[in-house]
Design a protein around this motif. Structure first.
Motif, short mmCIF file in Angstrom:
data_model
loop_
_atom_site.label_atom_id
_atom_site.label_comp_id
_atom_site.label_asym_id
_atom_site.label_seq_id
_atom_site.Cartn_x
_atom_site.Cartn_y
_atom_site.Cartn_z
N ALA A 423 -34.28 27.78 26.40
CA ALA A 423 -33.20 28.77 26.37
C ALA A 423 -32.78 28.99 24.92
O ALA A 423 -33.10 28.20 24.03
N ARG A 424 -32.05 30.06 24.71
CA ARG A 424 -31.54 30.36 23.37
C ARG A 424 -30.29 29.55 23.08
O ARG A 424 -29.44 29.35 23.94
N SER A 425 -30.19 29.08 21.83
CA SER A 425 -29.00 28.35 21.38
C SER A 425 -28.22 29.17 20.36
O SER A 425 -26.98 29.25 20.43
N ILE A 426 -28.93 29.74 19.40
CA ILE A 426 -28.27 30.44 18.29
C ILE A 426 -27.36 31.57 18.75
O ILE A 426 -26.19 31.64 18.35
N PRO A 427 -27.84 32.49 19.61
CA PRO A 427 -26.94 33.58 20.02
C PRO A 427 -25.71 33.08 20.78
O PRO A 427 -24.63 33.68 20.66
N VAL A 428 -25.86 32.00 21.53
CA VAL A 428 -24.70 31.46 22.25
C VAL A 428 -23.66 30.94 21.26
O VAL A 428 -22.46 31.22 21.38
N ALA A 429 -24.12 30.21 20.24
CA ALA A 429 -23.20 29.73 19.21
C ALA A 429 -22.52 30.88 18.49
O ALA A 429 -21.31 30.85 18.23
N GLN A 430 -23.29 31.91 18.17
CA GLN A 430 -22.73 33.06 17.48
C GLN A 430 -21.66 33.76 18.32
O GLN A 430 -20.59 34.14 17.82
N PRO A 447 -8.92 20.54 16.41
CA PRO A 447 -10.21 19.84 16.35
C PRO A 447 -10.97 19.89 17.68
O PRO A 447 -10.43 19.53 18.73
N LEU A 448 -12.19 20.37 17.61
CA LEU A 448 -13.02 20.49 18.82
C LEU A 448 -14.48 20.62 18.40
O LEU A 448 -14.81 21.44 17.54
N LYS A 449 -15.32 19.82 19.01
CA LYS A 449 -16.74 19.84 18.66
C LYS A 449 -17.56 20.37 19.83
O LYS A 449 -17.66 19.73 20.88
N ILE A 450 -18.14 21.55 19.61
CA ILE A 450 -19.08 22.14 20.57
C ILE A 450 -20.48 21.94 20.04
O ILE A 450 -20.75 22.22 18.86
N LYS A 451 -21.37 21.46 20.89
CA LYS A 451 -22.75 21.21 20.48
C LYS A 451 -23.67 21.83 21.53
O LYS A 451 -23.47 21.65 22.74
N ILE A 452 -24.71 22.53 21.03
CA ILE A 452 -25.59 23.30 21.92
C ILE A 452 -27.04 22.91 21.71
O ILE A 452 -27.53 22.90 20.58
N SER A 453 -27.73 22.63 22.80
CA SER A 453 -29.17 22.36 22.77
C SER A 453 -29.90 23.38 23.63
O SER A 453 -29.42 23.74 24.71
N GLY A 454 -31.07 23.79 23.15
CA GLY A 454 -31.86 24.77 23.89
C GLY A 454 -32.88 24.16 24.82
O GLY A 454 -33.66 24.87 25.45
N CYS A 455 -32.87 22.82 24.93
CA CYS A 455 -33.74 22.15 25.91
C CYS A 455 -33.27 20.72 26.07
O CYS A 455 -32.38 20.25 25.36
N CYS A 459 -31.74 18.23 20.65
CA CYS A 459 -31.65 18.27 19.18
C CYS A 459 -30.28 18.76 18.71
O CYS A 459 -29.90 18.51 17.57
N GLY A 460 -29.56 19.45 19.58
CA GLY A 460 -28.22 19.91 19.23
C GLY A 460 -27.13 18.92 19.58
O GLY A 460 -25.94 19.26 19.48
N HIS A 461 -27.51 17.71 20.03
CA HIS A 461 -26.54 16.63 20.30
C HIS A 461 -25.52 17.01 21.38
O HIS A 461 -24.38 16.55 21.34
N HIS A 462 -25.93 17.83 22.35
CA HIS A 462 -24.93 18.32 23.31
C HIS A 462 -24.29 17.20 24.12
O HIS A 462 -23.15 17.32 24.57
N HIS A 463 -25.01 16.10 24.32
CA HIS A 463 -24.48 15.00 25.12
C HIS A 463 -23.21 14.41 24.51
O HIS A 463 -22.36 13.88 25.24
N VAL A 464 -23.07 14.47 23.18
CA VAL A 464 -21.90 13.86 22.52
C VAL A 464 -20.95 14.93 21.99
O VAL A 464 -20.11 14.66 21.14
#
Length: 555
Positions: A423-430, A447-455, A459-464
């Protein structure tokens, strides 16, 4: 920072010459792509969705102005005028031409840089705290230890064909700014009764099976570091599964054997190999430490900073958001956001890189850092120079005041580049960043950390991520799962899945519902999203995400 020795230069020249011949054989058709694959991966060259990609190591995230300027030169000459900073403090070039890759490697060698072991089943780039050497809370600068590990692990004959890739991080403070507990091995410098040593974590990792690393040794004497690390990796190399790459990481090995049994095996191996370490490694560490002496901090008035702070609300917002306390009086740590609203997270143009190089040389004791959060840091800046730095950053669109806020998103390249992505990650972040900029809610949220992975590789550390987003393929359609409550700090936690995923055109609205729920249920502006989530749990957020299910359950 570390300066290459004659041996380093000769070693790198030999490796680059070897790879040049391998590239020539591939182009001539004397090597198939399958035969070429392990050779290119040993030199950081991937075959991505559209083209080759070269991943360049920035060991423990440290570089100087000349190195940053050379990265800009490479971006212009061999790529499309930009580079992408990654969550392992590397930089990636997405469009190199295969015949030119050896020339890129030679250009990197000119400034003491390389692409070795940025891929493959080996020990990858050693990462560290991006505030290392500047943070007020550190026991010691962790970079000399990281450099020692880099030298030990580079071309280590026993560890070039591990069961799976292997990642090590080193920090020097109790506050974890390097996601230490998500690494195969984490090394934390600690002090016990006035003696400095190491707390060692093992078995962390994200991906398909996210695991928080566990303490295998609470206090390891300094002289025992390399033999102990070698013992951990040797045990893993023997026990790690090679029949299934999805179960080959050390986190699985530790889980299957149990931490206590794994510790026993490591201790047995350590007792066997410790006598082989004569102390040369400690001599080398002492020599390395001479390259990391603090710069000559100056004592000067900060009136210019205070005047700008009082008079200019734009500067004040940037200072409040992007500056961190420094250990030296009168100094600040500057985090330069590479996350302008609507831009690709982590992408820097060659012009921006050159400005960063200039600022480092002119104002920052010639030091730069890359963070795992895909930003660039000027670690040593006297406060009197901050107005000039802010003005220079504004001219190249690098003065966004959003560090640590909702638009400071970690995102992998996703399906725009990566052959593994689903899936796409970059457009979602944008789109998320743009939405909250339009709503003018970012600073209110705090303070808020959003992390996005495309699979699933994460690699985007979405779990944490406080809010994690995982893009998946569902019958040919992009579907985005949301996790809540993750944390990559010293209080590390894996986020919990909220429920069914959302379509590409629904995910930004879903994130907005989460944020508005947070603003409704928090006890005050001082209570962060993560604190609120830990207090109230997932139910209010799930109700906002899935209102129909909430109504049904209520009935």
């Amino acid at each position: 920072m570390y300066s290459y020795s004659d041996f380093d230069h000769a070693f790198l020249a030999s490796r680059n010459a070897q790879f040049r011949k391998q590239v020539e054989r591939r182009i001539a058709g004397n090597l198939t792509e399958e035969e070429f694959r392990p050779l290119r991966l040993m030199n950081g060259l991937y075959l991505q969705l559209h083209a080759y990609m070269l991943r360049v190591a920035i060991p423990y995230g440290t570089l100087n102005g000349a190195q940053m300027r050379q990265l800009a030169f490479i971006a212009d000459k061999f790529d499309k005028g930009y580079g992408h900073f990654t969550t392992r403090q590397n930089i990636q070039y997405n469009w190199p031409k295969l015949p030119e890759v050896p020339d890129i490697l030679d250009a990197l060698a000119e400034v003491n840089m390389h692409a070795l072991q940025t891929s493959g089943n080996t020990i990858r780039n050693v990462t560290s705290d991006h505030f290392a050497g500047a943070a007020a809370d550190e026991v010691a600068d962790p970079r000399p230890v990281a450099e020692l590990i880099r030298q030990w692990s580079t071309d280590h004959p026993e560890f070039q064909f591990l069961p799976r890739k292997f990642k090590i991080a080193v920090i020097g403070s109790e506050n974890d700014r390097a996601v230490l507990r998500s690494h195969d091995i984490g090394v934390q410098i600690v002090e016990q009764d006035g003696v400095t040593g190491y707390r060692i974590f093992v078995g962390g990792g994200l991906g398909r099976t996210p695991v928080i690393g566990k303490v295998i040794n609470d206090f390891l004497p300094k002289a025992d570091l390399l033999p102990y690390l070698e013992s951990i990796v040797q045990v893993y190399n023997l026990l790690g599964r090679r029949d299934n790459k999805y179960k080959a990481r050390i986190k699985i090995t530790v889980n299957e054997n149990g931490l206590d049994e794994y510790r026993t095996l490591v201790d047995e191996r350590f007792a066997l190999i410790r006598p082989q370490f004569s102390g040369v490694d400690q001599d080398q560490l002492a020599q390395i430490e001479t390259h990391f002496t603090p710069p000559a901090f100056r004592n000067a008035p900060v009136d210019a900073y205070q005047s700008a702070y009082d008079a200019d609300p734009v500067f004040r917002s940037w200072a409040d958001t992007n500056l961190t306390d420094h250990k030296a009086e009168g100094y600040a740590i500057v985090t330069v956001s590479i996350k302008k609203h609507g831009d690709t997270p982590g992408d820097a143009t060659s012009d921006q890189m050159r400005v960063l190089a200039d600022l480092a040389e002119q104002y920052g004791h010639d030091e730069l850092r890359i963070s795992h959060e895909q930003n660039v840091i000027l670690p040593h800046v006297h406060k009197s120079d901050l107005p000039a730095i802010h003005a220079a950053l504004k001219e190249v669109e690098l003065a966004t005041a959003n560090v640590g806020l909702i638009s400071d998103i970690i995102a992998c390249p996703g399906m725009d580049y990566c052959a593994l992505a689903t899936a796409r990650s970059i457009p979602v972040a944008q789109k998320i960043a743009t939405r909250f900029e339009e709503l003018k809610l970012e600073h209110e949220v705090g303070p808020l950390k959003i992390k996005i992975s495309g699979c699933i590789n994460a690699c985007g550390h979405h779990h944490v991520g406080h809010i994690g987003i995982l893009g998946l393929d569902r019958a040919g359609v992009e579907n985005y799962q949301i996790t809540l409550g993750g944390d990559g700090s010293q209080d590390a936690a894996i986020g919990q899945r909220a429920g069914p995923g959302f379509a590409y055109d629904e995910i930004v609205d879903a994130i907005e519902r989460i944020i508005r729920t947070y603003l409704d249920v928090r006890e005050g502006a001082e209570e962060t999203f993560l604190e609120t989530y830990r207090r109230v749990g997932a139910d209010p957020f799930k109700a906002a995400l899935y209102p129909e299910a909430a109504k049904k359950n209520a009935a």
